[in-house]
Design a protein around this motif. Structure first.
Motif, short mmCIF file in Angstrom:
data_model
loop_
_atom_site.label_atom_id
_atom_site.label_comp_id
_atom_site.label_asym_id
_atom_site.label_seq_id
_atom_site.Cartn_x
_atom_site.Cartn_y
_atom_site.Cartn_z
N LYS A 42 0.82 -1.20 0.00
CA LYS A 42 0.00 0.00 0.00
C LYS A 42 0.86 1.26 0.00
N MET A 45 2.37 1.74 -3.43
CA MET A 45 1.35 2.25 -4.37
C MET A 45 1.16 3.75 -4.22
N SER A 46 1.21 4.26 -3.00
CA SER A 46 1.09 5.71 -2.81
C SER A 46 2.23 6.45 -3.49
N LEU A 49 1.73 6.28 -7.27
CA LEU A 49 0.68 7.17 -7.74
C LEU A 49 1.13 8.63 -7.72
N THR A 90 -8.28 4.74 -2.81
CA THR A 90 -7.83 3.35 -2.93
C THR A 90 -7.27 2.83 -1.60
N SER A 92 -4.61 3.63 -0.05
CA SER A 92 -3.17 3.44 -0.04
C SER A 92 -2.58 4.19 1.16
N GLY A 130 8.22 3.47 -4.22
CA GLY A 130 7.22 3.60 -5.27
C GLY A 130 7.62 4.61 -6.33
#
Length: 275
Positions: A42, A45-46, A49, A90, A92, A130
């Motif tokens: 998670k 993913m942040s 993004l 989402t 995240s 990420g």
């Protein structure tokens, strides 16, 4: 005169919001203790993004180059607001919003300071990962144009070499204050459109004003590693990350998290409720 029958508890106008935040903190603690791999994913993913929408922002700003500077800034800010909307909706894990959640959890004694430090450090580390993943994948494409790389380099120069520690600190306070105010308000709504609007509002202000967001900045530096490494001044990068981290905590954790936790209940109220 009408008799005032209101109690102190009646003044807790957004108590349900802080209770929601407390629930979020408890779930974060469960993830980090029992399924750390999911929590790490998670957090990655942040960062991913944030970085991919940062590229989108640079594309929009360079495409509008030559028009009014204020319009370019507004277009970039609106473009980037998509990042936090996607992250929040989402579920995240982003460090800067965690500052608010974790401080509320600490105030209500549902999480210890040691656990807060662990969650924050893991979250930040993998937010950065990420960003590196995104720019690593993008390096071997033509997505980042020369104009976008120049815009990236100019922004990094402004945030590192050209900014004093005090300027970074204050801008970081303002940045996360606006972001977490937007998130705090959005929690009070159930429909996605209302949540999106208030989350985006805080982000648009911080980006347009050029405030300092430690994870966003870390993503910029990840991009520089792949596209313009020689232009990085590492001491100035560390200066920026250090003071942006502190300022973001003050703005989100204290000015929003701690203030609204205090305004919506006694510190022992959650402990008493469990008993």
């Amino acid at each position: 005169m009408i008799k005032n029958t209101k109690s102190v508890e009646d003044t807790f106008m957004s108590k349900a919001t802080v209770e929601n935040a407390v629930n979020q903190v408890q779930m974060k603690q469960v993830m980090i203790e029992r399924t750390p791999g999911r929590y790490i994913l998670k957090a990655i993913m942040s960062g991913f993004l944030l970085a991919i929408v940062t590229v989108f922002m640079f594309a929009m700003k360079t495409l509008f180059a030559g028009t009014n500077d204020g319009l370019i800034g507004l277009v970039g800010a609106i473009s980037f607001s998509l990042a936090l909307v996607l992250i929040v909706l989402t579920h995240s894990e982003l460090l800067t919003s965690n500052f608010m959640y974790l401080t509320i959890g600490w105030y209500y004694k549902v999480i210890t300071l040691n656990k807060i430090v662990v969650i924050a450090m893991v979250c930040f580390a993998f937010n950065i990962v990420g960003g590196f993943i995104l720019f690593g994948l993008m390096k071997f494409t033509q997505i980042m144009t020369p104009e976008m790389i120049t815009a990236l380099s100019d922004m990094v120069q402004l945030k590192t070499v050209d900014s004093s520690w005090y300027e970074i600190l204050v801008k970081a306070i303002f940045c996360n204050f606006f972001i977490n105010i937007g998130i705090y308000v959005s929690i009070q709504f159930k429909d996605g459109l209302s949540k999106t609007f208030f989350i985006a509002c805080g982000v648009i202000v911080f980006v347009f004003m050029g405030y300092e967001h430690v994870v966003f900045n870390a993503g910029l530096y990840a991009g520089m590693v792949f596209y313009n490494l020689e232009a990085l001044s590492w001491l100035d990068v560390l200066k920026n990350l250090f003071y942006a981290f502190i300022g973001n905590y003050i703005g989100g954790g204290i000015f929003v998290g701690l203030v609204y936790a205090y305004l919506n209940g006694d510190r022992n109220s959650m402990v008493t409720k469990e008993k």
